[in-house]
Design an enzyme around this catalytic site. Structure first.
Site, PDB file in Angstrom:
ATOM      1  N   LYS A  15       0.816  -1.227   0.000  1.00 10.37           N
ATOM      2  CA  LYS A  15       0.000   0.000   0.000  1.00 10.37           C
ATOM      3  C   LYS A  15       0.846   1.273   0.000  1.00 10.37           C
ATOM      4  O   LYS A  15       0.643   2.144  -0.821  1.00 10.37           O
ATOM      5  CB  LYS A  15      -0.850   0.067   1.276  1.00 10.37           C
ATOM      6  CG  LYS A  15      -2.074  -0.743   1.276  1.00 10.37           C
ATOM      7  CD  LYS A  15      -2.713  -0.663   2.657  1.00 10.37           C
ATOM      8  CE  LYS A  15      -1.743  -1.156   3.692  1.00 10.37           C
ATOM      9  NZ  LYS A  15      -2.050  -0.915   5.054  1.00 10.37           N
ATOM     10  N   ARG A  90     -10.195   1.685   9.339  1.00 10.73           N
ATOM     11  CA  ARG A  90      -9.927   0.300   9.732  1.00 10.73           C
ATOM     12  C   ARG A  90     -11.112  -0.305  10.466  1.00 10.73           C
ATOM     13  O   ARG A  90     -11.073  -1.479  10.807  1.00 10.73           O
ATOM     14  CB  ARG A  90      -8.703   0.249  10.639  1.00 10.73           C
ATOM     15  CG  ARG A  90      -7.382   0.032   9.896  1.00 10.73           C
ATOM     16  CD  ARG A  90      -6.298   0.179  10.936  1.00 10.73           C
ATOM     17  NE  ARG A  90      -5.072  -0.501  10.693  1.00 10.73           N
ATOM     18  CZ  ARG A  90      -3.968   0.056  10.217  1.00 10.73           C
ATOM     19  NH1 ARG A  90      -3.987   1.299   9.805  1.00 10.73           N
ATOM     20  NH2 ARG A  90      -2.847  -0.629  10.138  1.00 10.73           N
ATOM     21  N   ARG A 124      11.580  -5.305   5.156  1.00 11.10           N
ATOM     22  CA  ARG A 124      11.210  -3.930   4.813  1.00 11.10           C
ATOM     23  C   ARG A 124      12.041  -2.924   5.617  1.00 11.10           C
ATOM     24  O   ARG A 124      12.355  -3.142   6.775  1.00 11.10           O
ATOM     25  CB  ARG A 124       9.723  -3.737   5.141  1.00 11.10           C
ATOM     26  CG  ARG A 124       9.229  -2.334   4.973  1.00 11.10           C
ATOM     27  CD  ARG A 124       7.743  -2.297   4.892  1.00 11.10           C
ATOM     28  NE  ARG A 124       7.105  -2.237   6.193  1.00 11.10           N
ATOM     29  CZ  ARG A 124       5.808  -1.968   6.359  1.00 11.10           C
ATOM     30  NH1 ARG A 124       5.032  -1.769   5.305  1.00 11.10           N
ATOM     31  NH2 ARG A 124       5.288  -1.922   7.561  1.00 11.10           N
ATOM     32  N   ARG A 157      10.852  -0.994  11.191  1.00 15.78           N
ATOM     33  CA  ARG A 157       9.803  -0.677  12.151  1.00 15.78           C
ATOM     34  C   ARG A 157       9.777  -1.715  13.270  1.00 15.78           C
ATOM     35  O   ARG A 157       9.886  -2.908  13.003  1.00 15.78           O
ATOM     36  CB  ARG A 157       8.444  -0.669  11.447  1.00 15.78           C
ATOM     37  CG  ARG A 157       8.085   0.684  10.901  1.00 15.78           C
ATOM     38  CD  ARG A 157       6.863   0.655  10.069  1.00 15.78           C
ATOM     39  NE  ARG A 157       5.731  -0.017  10.689  1.00 15.78           N
ATOM     40  CZ  ARG A 157       4.506  -0.018  10.160  1.00 15.78           C
ATOM     41  NH1 ARG A 157       4.279   0.608   9.032  1.00 15.78           N
ATOM     42  NH2 ARG A 157       3.520  -0.653  10.753  1.00 15.78           N
ATOM     43  N   ARG A 168      -0.770  -8.580  13.156  1.00 13.73           N
ATOM     44  CA  ARG A 168      -1.312  -7.498  12.314  1.00 13.73           C
ATOM     45  C   ARG A 168      -2.102  -8.055  11.136  1.00 13.73           C
ATOM     46  O   ARG A 168      -3.111  -7.489  10.735  1.00 13.73           O
ATOM     47  CB  ARG A 168      -0.171  -6.583  11.844  1.00 13.73           C
ATOM     48  CG  ARG A 168       0.321  -5.681  12.975  1.00 13.73           C
ATOM     49  CD  ARG A 168       1.679  -5.085  12.686  1.00 13.73           C
ATOM     50  NE  ARG A 168       1.689  -4.193  11.555  1.00 13.73           N
ATOM     51  CZ  ARG A 168       2.762  -3.956  10.803  1.00 13.73           C
ATOM     52  NH1 ARG A 168       3.906  -4.550  11.094  1.00 13.73           N
ATOM     53  NH2 ARG A 168       2.704  -3.131   9.799  1.00 13.73           N
TER      54      ARG A 168
END
Ligand code: AMP
Length: 219
Positions: A15, A90, A124, A157, A168
């Protein structure tokens, strides 16, 4: 062309990467509630500490807090620009609030299998300064540890760890899937990107999305 869109997809579905590329190709702003919260956490205020309890555990920040932040962010945007919302709404309650603030014209949905998500998220890296997203395996920066765009330092992160990633993904499926049904019922057009390989170049996906947006004939 001014378009107001929401981009949906599990964490790690790309995203942020697609939204950032759409931003430079179309006249729009990307609003990522996750990025906004990470900025708030950096400041170490009382409010930041409150938000941190949720974000670091991969839990949703309460609706009252998120809605207030969204309202404020949208009210500060220059007029005549489109938006892509990333990470919001969300919950159905958030979708209902959003309906009162802005007219959403299209939903961009990233369809990505769990194994790709886990692979991608664990490698990531994100720029501390401008939030650009990299991947140390598939989307490397030119200089290791440094952002191509602004020269900022890249970091991982704290919620991109295997355990939190699984949580998640579960949370995404449980809480976001009903929102997708909500927008289907409201007959908002969907552009669905089906991602089946780890190394599909983001540009390829983004070009297709733009083509589909153009077909919507928005003003
Ligand atoms: P993201 O970068 O979108 O994965 O968001 C990171 C974290 O910020 C999430 O795991 C939540 O703790 C929090 N967050 C971001 N957006 C929202 C939202 N719309 N509602 C509740 N919590 C959110």
């Amino acid at each position: 062309m001014v378009v107001n869109a929401i981009i949906f997809g599990a964490p790690g579905s790309g995203k942020g990467t697609y939204a950032s590329r759409l931003k430079t190709k179309l006249r729009l702003e990307v609003i990522s509630t996750g990025d906004i919260f990470r900025e708030i956490l950096k400041k170490e205020t009382e409010f930041g500490k409150k938000v941190k309890q949720f974000v670091e555990k991969g839990l949703l920040v309460p609706d009252e807090i998120v809605n207030e932040i969204l309202r404020k962010t949208l009210s500060e945007l220059p007029s005549g620009k489109g938006i892509i919302l990333d990470g919001y709404p969300r919950t159905i309650a958030q979708a209902e609030i959003l309906k009162e603030i802005v007219k959403i014209e299209v939903i961009l949905l990233q369809n990505v299998p769990d194994w790709i998500i886990i692979e991608r998220l664990s490698s990531r890296r994100i720029c501390k300064n401008c939030n650009e997203v990299y991947n140390i395996r598939f989307l490397k920066p030119k200089i290791e540890g440094t952002c191509d765009k602004c020269g900022g330092q890249l970091y991982q992160r704290p919620d991109d760890t295997a355990e939190v990633i699984k949580k998640r993904i579960q949370l995404y499926q449980k809480m976001t899937s009903p929102i997708i049904d909500y927008y289907k019922e409201k007959k908002i057009p969907f552009i669905i990107s089906k991602i089946t390989a780890l190394d599909t170049p983001p540009e390829q996906i983004v070009e297709k999305i733009i083509e589909e947006i153009k077909k919507l004939n928005l003003a």
